[in-house]
Design a protein around this motif. Structure first.
Motif, PDB file in Angstrom:
ATOM      1  N   ASN A  71       0.824  -1.208   0.000  1.00  0.00           N
ATOM      2  CA  ASN A  71       0.000   0.000   0.000  1.00  0.00           C
ATOM      3  C   ASN A  71       0.858   1.259   0.000  1.00  0.00           C
ATOM      4  OD1 ASN A  71      -1.509  -2.240   1.750  1.00  0.00           O
ATOM      5  ND2 ASN A  71      -3.069  -1.012   0.716  1.00  0.00           N
ATOM      6  N   GLU A  72       1.944   1.237   0.765  1.00  0.00           N
ATOM      7  CA  GLU A  72       2.822   2.393   0.817  1.00  0.00           C
ATOM      8  C   GLU A  72       3.530   2.621  -0.520  1.00  0.00           C
ATOM      9  OE1 GLU A  72       5.375   1.500   4.048  1.00  0.00           O
ATOM     10  OE2 GLU A  72       3.913   2.033   5.596  1.00  0.00           O
ATOM     11  N   ILE A  73       3.900   1.528  -1.188  1.00  0.00           N
ATOM     12  CA  ILE A  73       4.507   1.652  -2.516  1.00  0.00           C
ATOM     13  C   ILE A  73       3.503   2.249  -3.498  1.00  0.00           C
ATOM     14  CG2 ILE A  73       5.410   0.356  -4.484  1.00  0.00           C
ATOM     15  CD1 ILE A  73       6.644  -1.598  -2.498  1.00  0.00           C
ATOM     16  N   MET A  74       2.252   1.793  -3.384  1.00  0.00           N
ATOM     17  CA  MET A  74       1.205   2.297  -4.268  1.00  0.00           C
ATOM     18  C   MET A  74       0.958   3.787  -4.025  1.00  0.00           C
ATOM     19  SD  MET A  74      -2.305   3.152  -4.161  1.00  0.00           S
ATOM     20  CE  MET A  74      -2.973   2.196  -2.801  1.00  0.00           C
ATOM     21  N   ILE A  75       0.976   4.210  -2.751  1.00  0.00           N
ATOM     22  CA  ILE A  75       0.783   5.623  -2.423  1.00  0.00           C
ATOM     23  C   ILE A  75       1.939   6.465  -2.965  1.00  0.00           C
ATOM     24  CG2 ILE A  75       0.673   7.292  -0.527  1.00  0.00           C
ATOM     25  CD1 ILE A  75      -0.828   5.204   1.087  1.00  0.00           C
ATOM     26  N   SER A  76       3.154   5.951  -2.808  1.00  0.00           N
ATOM     27  CA  SER A  76       4.324   6.671  -3.324  1.00  0.00           C
ATOM     28  C   SER A  76       4.276   6.776  -4.846  1.00  0.00           C
ATOM     29  CB  SER A  76       5.616   5.960  -2.900  1.00  0.00           C
ATOM     30  OG  SER A  76       5.732   5.918  -1.494  1.00  0.00           O
ATOM     31  N   PHE A  77       3.876   5.691  -5.488  1.00  0.00           N
ATOM     32  CA  PHE A  77       3.764   5.676  -6.947  1.00  0.00           C
ATOM     33  C   PHE A  77       2.709   6.670  -7.419  1.00  0.00           C
ATOM     34  CE2 PHE A  77       2.165   3.857 -10.963  1.00  0.00           C
ATOM     35  CZ  PHE A  77       3.352   3.744 -11.660  1.00  0.00           C
ATOM     36  N   SER A  78       1.545   6.666  -6.760  1.00  0.00           N
ATOM     37  CA  SER A  78       0.475   7.588  -7.125  1.00  0.00           C
ATOM     38  C   SER A  78       0.872   9.028  -6.850  1.00  0.00           C
ATOM     39  CB  SER A  78      -0.810   7.238  -6.355  1.00  0.00           C
ATOM     40  OG  SER A  78      -1.254   5.940  -6.667  1.00  0.00           O
ATOM     41  N   SER A  79       1.565   9.261  -5.725  1.00  0.00           N
ATOM     42  CA  SER A  79       1.994  10.617  -5.380  1.00  0.00           C
ATOM     43  C   SER A  79       2.964  11.175  -6.414  1.00  0.00           C
ATOM     44  CB  SER A  79       2.641  10.629  -3.996  1.00  0.00           C
ATOM     45  OG  SER A  79       1.731  10.233  -2.994  1.00  0.00           O
ATOM     46  N   PHE A  80       3.804  10.300  -6.944  1.00  0.00           N
ATOM     47  CA  PHE A  80       4.769  10.741  -7.952  1.00  0.00           C
ATOM     48  C   PHE A  80       4.057  11.248  -9.196  1.00  0.00           C
ATOM     49  CE2 PHE A  80       7.518   9.814 -11.632  1.00  0.00           C
ATOM     50  CZ  PHE A  80       8.619  10.599 -11.299  1.00  0.00           C
ATOM     51  N   PHE A  81       3.020  10.529  -9.636  1.00  0.00           N
ATOM     52  CA  PHE A  81       2.306  10.909 -10.850  1.00  0.00           C
ATOM     53  C   PHE A  81       1.275  12.009 -10.609  1.00  0.00           C
ATOM     54  CE2 PHE A  81       3.964   6.833 -12.299  1.00  0.00           C
ATOM     55  CZ  PHE A  81       4.303   7.126 -13.608  1.00  0.00           C
ATOM     56  N   SER A  82       0.791  12.136  -9.381  1.00  0.00           N
ATOM     57  CA  SER A  82      -0.258  13.119  -9.113  1.00  0.00           C
ATOM     58  C   SER A  82       0.251  14.406  -8.474  1.00  0.00           C
ATOM     59  CB  SER A  82      -1.325  12.503  -8.199  1.00  0.00           C
ATOM     60  OG  SER A  82      -0.768  12.126  -6.946  1.00  0.00           O
ATOM     61  N   ILE A  83       1.469  14.382  -7.900  1.00  0.00           N
ATOM     62  CA  ILE A  83       1.988  15.574  -7.226  1.00  0.00           C
ATOM     63  C   ILE A  83       3.316  16.025  -7.840  1.00  0.00           C
ATOM     64  CG2 ILE A  83       2.764  16.549  -5.037  1.00  0.00           C
ATOM     65  CD1 ILE A  83       0.940  14.618  -3.589  1.00  0.00           C
ATOM     66  N   VAL A  84       4.297  15.128  -7.881  1.00  0.00           N
ATOM     67  CA  VAL A  84       5.641  15.509  -8.314  1.00  0.00           C
ATOM     68  C   VAL A  84       5.666  15.913  -9.791  1.00  0.00           C
ATOM     69  CG1 VAL A  84       8.034  14.771  -8.555  1.00  0.00           C
ATOM     70  CG2 VAL A  84       6.699  14.037  -6.569  1.00  0.00           C
ATOM     71  N   ILE A  85       5.175  15.025 -10.671  1.00  0.00           N
ATOM     72  CA  ILE A  85       5.192  15.330 -12.100  1.00  0.00           C
ATOM     73  C   ILE A  85       4.351  16.566 -12.435  1.00  0.00           C
ATOM     74  CG2 ILE A  85       4.479  14.488 -14.376  1.00  0.00           C
ATOM     75  CD1 ILE A  85       5.475  11.772 -13.655  1.00  0.00           C
ATOM     76  N   TYR A 123       2.801  14.191   1.512  1.00  0.00           N
ATOM     77  CA  TYR A 123       2.876  12.909   0.807  1.00  0.00           C
ATOM     78  C   TYR A 123       4.257  12.582   0.250  1.00  0.00           C
ATOM     79  CZ  TYR A 123      -2.189  12.706   1.062  1.00  0.00           C
ATOM     80  OH  TYR A 123      -3.473  12.661   1.511  1.00  0.00           O
ATOM     81  N   CYS A 124       5.128  13.573   0.130  1.00  0.00           N
ATOM     82  CA  CYS A 124       6.436  13.318  -0.455  1.00  0.00           C
ATOM     83  C   CYS A 124       7.582  13.653   0.486  1.00  0.00           C
ATOM     84  CB  CYS A 124       6.607  14.124  -1.747  1.00  0.00           C
ATOM     85  SG  CYS A 124       5.357  13.766  -2.993  1.00  0.00           S
ATOM     86  N   GLY A 125       7.287  14.191   1.650  1.00  0.00           N
ATOM     87  CA  GLY A 125       8.334  14.556   2.591  1.00  0.00           C
ATOM     88  C   GLY A 125       8.657  13.426   3.547  1.00  0.00           C
ATOM     89  N   PRO A 126       9.758  13.531   4.273  1.00  0.00           N
ATOM     90  CA  PRO A 126      10.138  12.513   5.274  1.00  0.00           C
ATOM     91  C   PRO A 126       9.265  12.619   6.513  1.00  0.00           C
ATOM     92  CG  PRO A 126      11.708  14.322   5.296  1.00  0.00           C
ATOM     93  CD  PRO A 126      10.749  14.617   4.174  1.00  0.00           C
ATOM     94  N   SER A 127       8.151  11.904   6.509  1.00  0.00           N
ATOM     95  CA  SER A 127       7.185  12.003   7.601  1.00  0.00           C
ATOM     96  C   SER A 127       7.752  11.571   8.946  1.00  0.00           C
ATOM     97  CB  SER A 127       5.947  11.156   7.270  1.00  0.00           C
ATOM     98  OG  SER A 127       6.320   9.804   7.048  1.00  0.00           O
TER      99      SER A 127
END
Length: 273
Positions: free
Chosen positions: A162-176, A225-229
């Motif tokens: 789930n955490e990998i999926m969140i990181s993957f989604s965050s990359f495409f929805s926030i970072v890019i 979502y992308c910072g060191p929580s």
């Protein structure tokens, strides 16, 4: 009070845009979508929070919690993508003004906004539906609302996937999207610096509201979502979520209306006869 200001402010923006013919342009069409997103985004949690403040039990069903999570993800990603679309609109208007009516004609605008909503569902909701989570007791959330990063900690199983999926989604929805916005404004800045100084302030003024909204929204989203929580206290996420879930939807219509003469003239300046 904040929720009332959010509903009234965003409702005002929607009504102003619909009721004013000369505001029927792509920029205001996208802004109308942004106001609708802010109304729904704030409404998903604030009424429940207000009820909890008056209730000692402060309970929420798993179904209602799941709805909060999915709606929050969907609307959050939609706003991220919509801000990219608004940046593209400003890029075309400033860097390619002669082609604006062609590149941003209504048929294309409708397709772009449809692409934003559909892409948001595919990026945010669909992966979550394909990877259901089973919660364990005690189901206690140290939060004001059901946020995905908090709810995932209640899982009975390993949350690595789930955490990998969140990181993957965050990359495409926030970072890019954030990188695309930066690229758009880099091109805008390059073009503005080439024009006369007397016209620069007008060009910058058309982008100032959008830049402010982008800085507020993406700043909190990147931290959340992308910072060191691990560096932050457990309560830090609550305060960040309050800011982007309640404060920012309230500020957006104020930022756009106060900085936009066309909107303020419609409702605050009396016409002379």
């Amino acid at each position: 009070m904040i929720y009332l200001v959010t509903i009234v402010g965003n409702g005002f923006m929607v009504c102003a845009i619909i009721a004013t013919p000369h505001l029927h342009t792509p920029m205001y069409f996208f802004l109308c979508n942004l106001s609708l997103i802010d109304i729904f985004y704030s409404s998903r949690t604030v009424p429940k929070v207000l009820v909890d403040l008056l209730s000692p039990s402060r309970r929420i069903s798993l179904t209602a919690c799941g709805i909060q999570v999915y709606v929050g993800l969907f609307l959050g990603v939609t706003e991220c993508l919509l801000l990219v679309l608004m940046a593209y609109d400003r890029y075309v208007a400033i860097c390619k003004p002669l082609y604006y009516l062609v590149l941003m004609r209504w048929s294309i605008c409708y397709r772009l906004i449809t692409l934003v909503w559909v892409s948001s569902f595919i990026i945010s909701v669909l992966p979550s539906l394909l990877m259901p989570m089973r919660a364990c007791n005690p189901n206690q959330l140290n939060h004001f609302a059901c946020e995905v990063l908090v709810v995932i900690k209640l899982s009975c199983e390993s949350t690595e996937k789930n955490e990998i999926m969140i990181s993957f989604s965050s990359f495409f929805s926030i970072v890019i999207p954030f990188m695309l916005i930066l690229l758009s404004y880099a091109c805008i800045l390059s073009s503005v610096l080439k024009i006369r100084s007397s016209r620069r302030s007008k060009a910058f003024s058309t982008c100032s509201s959008h830049v402010t909204v982008v800085a507020l929204f993406y700043g909190t989203a990147l931290i959340m979502y992308c910072g060191p929580s691990s560096r932050f206290s457990p309560n830090f996420g609550k305060y960040i979520s309050v800011f982007y879930g309640i404060i920012i939807p309230m500020l957006n219509p104020l930022i756009y209306s106060l900085k936009n003469k066309e909107v303020t003239k419609k409702f605050f300046v009396r016409k002379t006869v």
